[in-house]
Scaffold this motif. Structure first.
Motif, mmCIF file in Angstrom:
data_model
loop_
_atom_site.group_PDB
_atom_site.id
_atom_site.type_symbol
_atom_site.label_atom_id
_atom_site.label_comp_id
_atom_site.label_asym_id
_atom_site.label_seq_id
_atom_site.Cartn_x
_atom_site.Cartn_y
_atom_site.Cartn_z
ATOM 1 N N SER A 9 42.396 54.540 39.264
ATOM 2 C CA SER A 9 41.311 54.658 40.235
ATOM 3 C C SER A 9 40.318 55.743 39.836
ATOM 4 C CB SER A 9 41.868 54.949 41.629
ATOM 5 O OG SER A 9 42.457 56.232 41.683
ATOM 6 N N ARG A 10 40.747 56.704 39.019
ATOM 7 C CA ARG A 10 39.818 57.752 38.612
ATOM 8 C C ARG A 10 38.758 57.244 37.644
ATOM 9 N NH1 ARG A 10 41.645 60.636 33.796
ATOM 10 N NH2 ARG A 10 43.743 59.994 33.169
ATOM 11 N N LEU A 11 38.938 56.027 37.135
ATOM 12 C CA LEU A 11 37.896 55.400 36.326
ATOM 13 C C LEU A 11 36.816 54.763 37.190
ATOM 14 C CD1 LEU A 11 39.981 53.739 33.462
ATOM 15 C CD2 LEU A 11 38.982 56.021 33.564
ATOM 16 N N ARG A 12 37.027 54.749 38.494
ATOM 17 C CA ARG A 12 36.047 54.311 39.486
ATOM 18 C C ARG A 12 35.532 52.896 39.215
ATOM 19 N NH1 ARG A 12 32.074 59.352 40.584
ATOM 20 N NH2 ARG A 12 31.700 58.147 42.485
ATOM 21 N N PRO A 13 36.435 51.908 39.178
ATOM 22 C CA PRO A 13 35.994 50.525 38.978
ATOM 23 C C PRO A 13 35.173 50.026 40.163
ATOM 24 C CG PRO A 13 38.277 50.580 39.673
ATOM 25 C CD PRO A 13 37.887 52.011 39.411
ATOM 26 N N GLY A 31 21.558 19.314 43.694
ATOM 27 C CA GLY A 31 22.133 19.777 44.953
ATOM 28 C C GLY A 31 23.263 20.767 44.780
ATOM 29 N N VAL A 32 23.303 21.450 43.626
ATOM 30 C CA VAL A 32 24.373 22.397 43.320
ATOM 31 C C VAL A 32 23.814 23.813 43.371
ATOM 32 C CG1 VAL A 32 26.069 23.123 41.587
ATOM 33 C CG2 VAL A 32 25.541 20.691 41.881
ATOM 34 N N ARG A 33 24.549 24.718 43.973
ATOM 35 C CA ARG A 33 24.153 26.124 44.052
ATOM 36 C C ARG A 33 25.026 26.919 43.088
ATOM 37 N NH1 ARG A 33 26.113 30.354 47.687
ATOM 38 N NH2 ARG A 33 24.586 32.048 47.820
ATOM 39 N N LEU A 34 24.389 27.786 42.292
ATOM 40 C CA LEU A 34 25.103 28.614 41.325
ATOM 41 C C LEU A 34 25.079 30.070 41.772
ATOM 42 C CD1 LEU A 34 26.440 28.953 38.468
ATOM 43 C CD2 LEU A 34 24.121 29.372 37.591
ATOM 44 N N VAL A 35 26.247 30.697 41.763
ATOM 45 C CA VAL A 35 26.335 32.139 41.975
ATOM 46 C C VAL A 35 27.126 32.734 40.815
ATOM 47 C CG1 VAL A 35 26.173 32.005 44.489
ATOM 48 C CG2 VAL A 35 28.417 31.995 43.397
ATOM 49 N N LEU A 36 26.773 33.948 40.433
ATOM 50 C CA LEU A 36 27.470 34.643 39.363
ATOM 51 C C LEU A 36 28.374 35.707 39.957
ATOM 52 C CD1 LEU A 36 24.563 35.174 36.811
ATOM 53 C CD2 LEU A 36 26.132 33.237 36.991
ATOM 54 N N LYS A 37 29.624 35.699 39.546
ATOM 55 C CA LYS A 37 30.581 36.737 39.921
ATOM 56 C C LYS A 37 30.540 37.772 38.810
ATOM 57 C CE LYS A 37 34.135 38.482 42.252
ATOM 58 N NZ LYS A 37 33.853 39.409 43.356
ATOM 59 N N ARG A 38 29.904 38.918 39.085
ATOM 60 C CA ARG A 38 29.563 39.883 38.038
ATOM 61 C C ARG A 38 30.734 40.810 37.722
ATOM 62 N NH1 ARG A 38 24.249 40.767 36.874
ATOM 63 N NH2 ARG A 38 25.176 41.921 35.136
ATOM 64 N N ASP A 39 31.794 40.223 37.193
ATOM 65 C CA ASP A 39 32.933 41.028 36.770
ATOM 66 C C ASP A 39 32.581 41.932 35.586
ATOM 67 O OD1 ASP A 39 34.700 40.185 38.710
ATOM 68 O OD2 ASP A 39 36.258 39.590 37.291
ATOM 69 N N ASP A 40 31.477 41.612 34.897
ATOM 70 C CA ASP A 40 31.054 42.482 33.784
ATOM 71 C C ASP A 40 30.647 43.872 34.265
ATOM 72 O OD1 ASP A 40 28.898 40.955 35.003
ATOM 73 O OD2 ASP A 40 27.569 41.882 33.537
ATOM 74 N N LEU A 41 30.439 44.029 35.578
ATOM 75 C CA LEU A 41 30.018 45.314 36.129
ATOM 76 C C LEU A 41 31.181 46.145 36.662
ATOM 77 C CD1 LEU A 41 26.786 44.192 38.031
ATOM 78 C CD2 LEU A 41 26.997 45.106 35.704
ATOM 79 N N ILE A 42 32.429 45.661 36.502
ATOM 80 C CA ILE A 42 33.573 46.416 37.019
ATOM 81 C C ILE A 42 33.662 47.789 36.366
ATOM 82 C CG2 ILE A 42 36.100 46.518 37.106
ATOM 83 C CD1 ILE A 42 36.122 43.512 37.530
ATOM 84 N N HIS A 43 33.542 47.829 35.040
ATOM 85 C CA HIS A 43 33.626 49.101 34.322
ATOM 86 C C HIS A 43 32.935 48.916 32.976
ATOM 87 C CE1 HIS A 43 35.298 52.547 32.115
ATOM 88 N NE2 HIS A 43 35.496 53.087 33.292
ATOM 89 N N PRO A 44 32.148 49.900 32.521
ATOM 90 C CA PRO A 44 31.402 49.705 31.268
ATOM 91 C C PRO A 44 32.281 49.535 30.036
ATOM 92 C CG PRO A 44 31.210 51.975 32.056
ATOM 93 C CD PRO A 44 31.832 51.178 33.164
ATOM 94 N N ASP A 45 33.487 50.119 30.024
ATOM 95 C CA ASP A 45 34.360 50.023 28.862
ATOM 96 C C ASP A 45 35.489 49.006 29.041
ATOM 97 O OD1 ASP A 45 33.247 52.065 27.075
ATOM 98 O OD2 ASP A 45 33.801 53.445 28.680
ATOM 99 N N LEU A 46 35.781 48.641 30.273
ATOM 100 C CA LEU A 46 36.829 47.658 30.564
ATOM 101 C C LEU A 46 36.250 46.607 31.505
ATOM 102 C CD1 LEU A 46 38.358 50.583 30.159
ATOM 103 C CD2 LEU A 46 40.323 49.310 30.964
ATOM 104 N N GLY A 84 42.834 53.738 26.341
ATOM 105 C CA GLY A 84 43.629 54.817 25.769
ATOM 106 C C GLY A 84 42.849 56.112 25.686
ATOM 107 N N ARG A 85 41.594 56.008 25.271
ATOM 108 C CA ARG A 85 40.753 57.213 25.204
ATOM 109 C C ARG A 85 40.517 57.803 26.596
ATOM 110 N NH1 ARG A 85 35.466 57.287 26.267
ATOM 111 N NH2 ARG A 85 35.192 55.067 25.796
ATOM 112 N N LEU A 86 40.208 56.958 27.554
ATOM 113 C CA LEU A 86 39.854 57.436 28.885
ATOM 114 C C LEU A 86 41.044 57.995 29.653
ATOM 115 C CD1 LEU A 86 37.487 54.487 29.814
ATOM 116 C CD2 LEU A 86 36.773 56.855 29.478
ATOM 117 N N LEU A 87 42.229 57.421 29.402
ATOM 118 C CA LEU A 87 43.403 57.798 30.190
ATOM 119 C C LEU A 87 44.418 58.613 29.402
ATOM 120 C CD1 LEU A 87 43.794 54.399 32.060
ATOM 121 C CD2 LEU A 87 43.038 56.555 33.066
ATOM 122 N N GLY A 88 44.188 58.767 28.099
ATOM 123 C CA GLY A 88 45.011 59.683 27.336
ATOM 124 C C GLY A 88 46.338 59.154 26.862
ATOM 125 N N PHE A 89 46.418 57.867 26.468
ATOM 126 C CA PHE A 89 47.642 57.354 25.874
ATOM 127 C C PHE A 89 47.324 56.741 24.511
ATOM 128 C CE2 PHE A 89 46.019 53.952 28.579
ATOM 129 C CZ PHE A 89 46.044 52.852 27.737
#
Length: 305
Positions: A9-13, A31-46, A84-89
């Motif tokens: 949680s400290r990575l603030r997703p 007659g189709v509606r498109l929406v984008l689920k922007r999972d690419d915005l969860i975290h810049p590195d993950l 690994g870099r962000l969390l130290g493993f």
């Protein structure tokens, strides 16, 4: 490091990830509606499914070294190295293709190395046999105690992690569509949706093994196949990491129309397939389709053209 100390949680997703409606006449005329689920915005590195699949595996690792697998342009390897870099493993990446050991690192592998990942290059026959206990033991012998995460991060824990994606899309769309590499995201997405919703997978790999992989993952994660899902394997453009000028032109056009940079491997293939399916009448008028954006444009590589 204990599992309690490994506080993701400290990575603030950014969860739940945002929804972005898209006005596109290629869908609207049917007659189709498109929406984008922007999972690419969860975290810049993950980003995207990398977060959803890796998070439960990293919690299970509890700060131990993580050993995992991927090809030369693996986004999964990059995300694992960044975690690994962000969390130290410590992270170890087993890379397909021993010939790569004697070449300069491409941008993806260079990013892994910069994030501290130990890279080991193996021949393709060894890589194919990585699930064999004797082969795996040989790979592990050089690195001590490790948590092993499979290629693409897809295992029962990953599928369980991706159920939250389905839950976030309940009541949003009739069809939730995702590009598939190893099947883990589709397995969890389908399980998390409401019974009235359907999950659609668009494979980026050549071959027909993904359906069985999804069923096996769901059985391991949930005890049985779960949810209403299907695969459409016509739009893989020749296999993993393969693109074409046609696909790049489509991605450029989508960016011009909607101001959204499109990753050329997974997301562009997904959106292209949905555009074609809408034109074929695969979605009844009134259908809302949610396309899961699993990665950002930085994942595309000139080498994949």
């Amino acid at each position: 490091m204990t599992s309690e100390a490994l506080d993701l949680s400290r990575l603030r997703p950014v969860l739940p990830s945002p929804l972005e409606p898209v006005e596109d006449e290629r869908f609207a005329r049917h007659g189709v509606r498109l929406v984008l689920k922007r999972d690419d915005l969860i975290h810049p590195d993950l980003p995207g499914n990398k977060w959803r699949k890796l998070a439960p595996n990293l919690r299970a690792a509890g700060g131990r070294a993580v050993l995992t697998f991927g090809g030369a342009y693996s986004n999964h390897l990059r995300a694992t190295a960044a975690a690994g870099r962000l969390l130290g493993f410590r992270t170890i990446g087993i890379v397909r293709g021993e010939e790569l050991a004697h070449r300069p690192l491409n941008p993806s592998l260079a990013a892994c190395a910069a994030d501290g990942m130990t890279l080991r290059f193996v021949d393709r026959s060894t890589y194919r046999a990585k699930g064999d206990p004797a082969v795996l033991a040989g790979l592990l012998s050089a690195y001590g105690e490790c948590r092993v995460v499979p290629e693409g991060g897809s295992n029962a824990l990953a599928a369980q992690g991706c159920t939250e994606l389905g839950r976030e899309l309940r009541g949003v769309a009739d069809v939730a569509a995702v590009a598939c590499g190893t099947g883990g995201t589709l397995a969890g997405l389908a399980a998390g949706l409401a019974p009235s919703q359907r999950a659609l997978g668009v494979p980026v790999l050549r071959g027909g093994f993904l359906g069985e992989a999804v069923r096996e993952l769901q059985t391991a994660a949930f005890g049985a196949p779960a949810g209403d899902w299907s695969l459409d394997e016509r739009f893989h453009f020749g296999g993993y990491a393969r693109t074409t000028p046609e696909l790049h032109a489509f991605a450029d056009d989508f960016e011009r129309r909607h101001g959204l940079p499109v990753e050329r491997l997974y997301v562009a293939k997904l959106l292209y397939a949905l555009t074609e399916l809408a034109g074929e009448g695969a979605f009844p008028p009134g259908t809302t389709v949610a396309a899961v954006v699993t990665g950002g444009p930085q994942e595309a590589s000139e080498a994949s053209r």
